[in-house]
Design a protein around this motif. Structure first.
Motif, PDB file in Angstrom:
ATOM      1  N   UNK A  59     -18.407  -5.724 -12.469  1.00 47.97           N
ATOM      2  CA  UNK A  59     -17.783  -4.438 -12.157  1.00 47.97           C
ATOM      3  C   UNK A  59     -18.351  -3.910 -10.842  1.00 47.97           C
ATOM      4  N   UNK A  60     -17.574  -3.070 -10.158  1.00 48.52           N
ATOM      5  CA  UNK A  60     -18.166  -2.377  -9.014  1.00 48.52           C
ATOM      6  C   UNK A  60     -18.412  -0.920  -9.379  1.00 48.52           C
ATOM      7  N   UNK A  61     -18.200  -0.602 -10.666  1.00 52.09           N
ATOM      8  CA  UNK A  61     -18.340   0.769 -11.144  1.00 52.09           C
ATOM      9  C   UNK A  61     -19.697   0.922 -11.823  1.00 52.09           C
ATOM     10  N   UNK A  62     -20.595   1.658 -11.167  1.00 47.24           N
ATOM     11  CA  UNK A  62     -21.969   1.715 -11.678  1.00 47.24           C
ATOM     12  C   UNK A  62     -22.069   2.427 -13.028  1.00 47.24           C
ATOM     13  N   UNK A  63     -21.210   3.404 -13.267  1.00 44.84           N
ATOM     14  CA  UNK A  63     -21.267   4.114 -14.545  1.00 44.84           C
ATOM     15  C   UNK A  63     -20.905   3.174 -15.691  1.00 44.84           C
ATOM     16  N   UNK A  64     -19.884   2.356 -15.414  1.00 41.80           N
ATOM     17  CA  UNK A  64     -19.434   1.388 -16.403  1.00 41.80           C
ATOM     18  C   UNK A  64     -20.565   0.411 -16.746  1.00 41.80           C
ATOM     19  N   UNK A  65     -21.203  -0.100 -15.715  1.00 37.20           N
ATOM     20  CA  UNK A  65     -22.295  -1.049 -15.917  1.00 37.20           C
ATOM     21  C   UNK A  65     -23.457  -0.383 -16.651  1.00 37.20           C
ATOM     22  N   UNK A  66     -23.820   0.823 -16.208  1.00 39.38           N
ATOM     23  CA  UNK A  66     -24.958   1.506 -16.823  1.00 39.38           C
ATOM     24  C   UNK A  66     -24.705   1.755 -18.304  1.00 39.38           C
ATOM     25  N   UNK A  67     -23.446   2.057 -18.640  1.00 39.93           N
ATOM     26  CA  UNK A  67     -23.172   2.507 -20.000  1.00 39.93           C
ATOM     27  C   UNK A  67     -23.158   1.378 -21.021  1.00 39.93           C
ATOM     28  N   UNK A  68     -22.847   0.157 -20.636  1.00 38.33           N
ATOM     29  CA  UNK A  68     -22.748  -0.875 -21.680  1.00 38.33           C
ATOM     30  C   UNK A  68     -23.702  -2.067 -21.530  1.00 38.33           C
ATOM     31  N   UNK A  69     -24.321  -2.233 -20.379  1.00 42.50           N
ATOM     32  CA  UNK A  69     -25.077  -3.470 -20.166  1.00 42.50           C
ATOM     33  C   UNK A  69     -26.512  -3.402 -20.691  1.00 42.50           C
ATOM     34  N   UNK A  70     -26.996  -4.537 -21.182  1.00 44.27           N
ATOM     35  CA  UNK A  70     -28.417  -4.662 -21.516  1.00 44.27           C
ATOM     36  C   UNK A  70     -29.212  -4.815 -20.234  1.00 44.27           C
ATOM     37  N   UNK A  71     -28.666  -5.648 -19.339  1.00 43.53           N
ATOM     38  CA  UNK A  71     -29.330  -5.916 -18.071  1.00 43.53           C
ATOM     39  C   UNK A  71     -28.306  -5.782 -16.961  1.00 43.53           C
ATOM     40  N   UNK A  72     -28.749  -5.263 -15.848  1.00 44.52           N
ATOM     41  CA  UNK A  72     -27.870  -5.105 -14.714  1.00 44.52           C
ATOM     42  C   UNK A  72     -28.410  -5.904 -13.532  1.00 44.52           C
ATOM     43  N   UNK A  73     -27.498  -6.536 -12.806  1.00 45.61           N
ATOM     44  CA  UNK A  73     -27.867  -7.256 -11.593  1.00 45.61           C
ATOM     45  C   UNK A  73     -27.130  -6.576 -10.447  1.00 45.61           C
ATOM     46  N   UNK A  74     -27.867  -5.947  -9.542  1.00 49.97           N
ATOM     47  CA  UNK A  74     -27.227  -5.245  -8.423  1.00 49.97           C
ATOM     48  C   UNK A  74     -27.223  -6.167  -7.207  1.00 49.97           C
ATOM     49  N   UNK A  75     -26.028  -6.382  -6.654  1.00 53.75           N
ATOM     50  CA  UNK A  75     -25.875  -7.302  -5.522  1.00 53.75           C
ATOM     51  C   UNK A  75     -25.372  -6.574  -4.279  1.00 53.75           C
ATOM     52  N   UNK A  76     -25.729  -7.140  -3.133  1.00 49.37           N
ATOM     53  CA  UNK A  76     -25.209  -6.643  -1.851  1.00 49.37           C
ATOM     54  C   UNK A  76     -25.087  -7.839  -0.922  1.00 49.37           C
ATOM     55  N   UNK A  77     -23.924  -8.054  -0.365  1.00 48.69           N
ATOM     56  CA  UNK A  77     -23.692  -9.153   0.585  1.00 48.69           C
ATOM     57  C   UNK A  77     -24.247 -10.488   0.088  1.00 48.69           C
ATOM     58  N   UNK A  78     -23.966 -10.814  -1.169  1.00 50.84           N
ATOM     59  CA  UNK A  78     -24.365 -12.115  -1.708  1.00 50.84           C
ATOM     60  C   UNK A  78     -25.809 -12.212  -2.154  1.00 50.84           C
ATOM     61  N   UNK A  79     -26.563 -11.135  -1.952  1.00 53.86           N
ATOM     62  CA  UNK A  79     -27.993 -11.192  -2.273  1.00 53.86           C
ATOM     63  C   UNK A  79     -28.340 -10.206  -3.387  1.00 53.86           C
ATOM     64  N   UNK A  80     -29.049 -10.716  -4.403  1.00 60.22           N
ATOM     65  CA  UNK A  80     -29.462  -9.861  -5.512  1.00 60.22           C
ATOM     66  C   UNK A  80     -30.501  -8.864  -5.011  1.00 60.22           C
ATOM     67  N   UNK A  81     -30.251  -7.577  -5.278  1.00 64.03           N
ATOM     68  CA  UNK A  81     -31.163  -6.521  -4.836  1.00 64.03           C
ATOM     69  C   UNK A  81     -32.147  -6.127  -5.922  1.00 64.03           C
ATOM     70  N   UNK A  82     -31.691  -6.172  -7.180  1.00 68.25           N
ATOM     71  CA  UNK A  82     -32.567  -5.764  -8.278  1.00 68.25           C
ATOM     72  C   UNK A  82     -31.968  -6.210  -9.611  1.00 68.25           C
TER      73      UNK A  82
END
Ligand SMILES: Nc1ncnc2c1ncn2[C@@H]1O[C@H](COP(=O)(O)OP(=O)(O)OP(=O)(O)O)[C@@H](O)[C@H]1O
Ligand SMILES: [Mg+2]
Length: 357
Positions: free
Chosen positions: A197-220
């Motif tokens: 998803x590109x929707x952070x609220x959606x990800x925050x609300x249902x995921x156990x773990x989140x992977x935040x990406x930017x330009x092909x690179x994992x940020x956190x």
């Protein structure tokens, strides 16, 4: 099924002379425990779909490895991986009924029709569309079509479920409802699921773990709340949170952080230019507080109110300070002062944009 992503890289070579190759995914490393719901999150073009396609086997990596449990599946054909995939623009077969659509992957596997029907009904029950089996896709709402697509991905009893923006075609209310549904289905089945998803609220609300990406690179990588509370860099801090974090240009001098001429917090770091991030909920109203904000207007929302403010050092047009609705503010003030909750304030090096820790 445990998923291990090791140094995964995808480079699309340049097609035309003079255009650069696209590094869609670069050196991605993620360990996904069995049964987790993992969200791949990031702006358009950051490599989310490409990652999913590599997991599914529809796209082959330029380098790196993918393991399902202990099996290296990097070069294994898509149909042998046991993954269910719901595409970003999921397509149902318009001339087939819901039942036929759901059963389709089983027909391809030459499973007996009676067994196929029974399994399709099970999958339909899971997404609660068992009453719609004889309808055609054009007789369904967007949310119902979405569920058919999910049922079709579930019917093979996959080890891994891959969902690429499965809610993108739904209106706000259905989105909310369907995301809860996905969480429920994922819990019930225990299938390891990767959700794009590109929707952070959606990800925050249902995921156990989140992977935040930017330009092909994992940020956190981490639990949604821990990334929100402890962002690695300016990009991540900015990407999570509604309303978004406030960002000020500031500087550290003599162990204190200044926004303009006001010292707003202690900062045990060497003198330097910084970005100061303050979450909207990080302000405490205080007539003698550390930071002065110019009041533009106040939005009253019931449970809380937002002081929509301005500040010359803000990198954004407005600064939002959310405070409890029962806090009495000085009436008609042109400016108000606030203290800052230290754990809601983050410092980022102005040059690298990395968090000072
Ligand atoms: N087949 C391809 N050939 C060349 N470049 C591609 C190809 N597929 C994707 N890309 C490029 O790779 C990058 C990542 O694309 P990808 O589809 O993975 O992004 P995304 O994160 O899913 O974006 P969105 O949120 O818009 O769906 C983009 O720059 C895209 O243009
Ligand atoms: Mg995509």
């Amino acid at each position: 099924m445990r998923i291990s992503i090791q140094h995964l890289t995808k480079i699309f070579p340049s097609r035309t002379k003079g255009s650069a190759a696209v590094h869609a995914v670069e050196d991605m490393n993620i360990e996904i425990p069995s049964g987790q719901l993992v969200g791949l999150l990031g702006p358009s073009g950051c490599g989310k779909s490409t990652t999913l396609f590599m997991l599914s086997g529809l796209e082959s990596p330029s380098s790196g490895k993918i393991l399902f449990d202990d099996q290296d599946v990097t070069t294994l054909a898509a149909e042998k991986r046991g993954v269910g995939l719901v595409f970003q623009n999921y397509a149902l077969y318009p001339h087939m009924t819901v039942l036929q659509n759901i059963r389709f992957p089983l027909d391809n596997m030459r499973i007996k029709k009676s067994e196929g029907n029974a399994r399709a009904l099970d999958a339909a029950r899971l997404v609660q569309i068992e009453d719609l089996m004889s309808r055609k896709p054009n007789e369904l709402s967007g949310g119902q079509q979405q569920r058919v697509a999910i049922a079709r991905a579930l019917v093979k009893m996959p080890n891994v479920l891959l969902l690429d923006e499965p809610l993108s075609n739904l209106d706000a209310r259905l989105r909310l409802q369907t995301r809860e549904e996905i969480k429920r289905i994922q819990r019930t089945t225990g299938i390891t699921t990767v959700f794009v998803t590109h929707d952070q609220e959606e990800a925050m609300s249902i995921c156990d773990t989140m992977v935040v990406m930017k330009l092909g690179i994992v940020q956190q990588i981490g639990a949604p709340q821990s990334i929100y509370d402890d962002p690695n860099n300016l990009f991540v801090a900015n990407f999570l949170g509604t309303p978004p974090i406030n960002i000020f240009k500031g500087r550290i001098k003599g162990g204190r952080v200044y926004i303009g001429s006001e010292a707003v917090a202690a900062a045990p770091y060497a003198d330097r230019e910084v970005y100061v991030g303050i979450r909207p909920e990080g302000f405490i109203y205080n007539e003698h507080g550390a930071l002065t904000l110019g009041v533009d207007h106040i939005e009253v929302m019931g449970r809380d109110k937002t002081v929509v403010s301005t500040h010359p050092s803000s990198t954004k047009p407005v600064v939002r300070a959310i405070i409890d609705s029962d806090v009495a503010l000085r009436q008609n003030a042109a400016a108000l002062r606030f203290d800052i909750k230290p754990y809601k304030l983050f410092l980022f090096d102005a040059e690298t944009e990395e968090r000072l820790r």
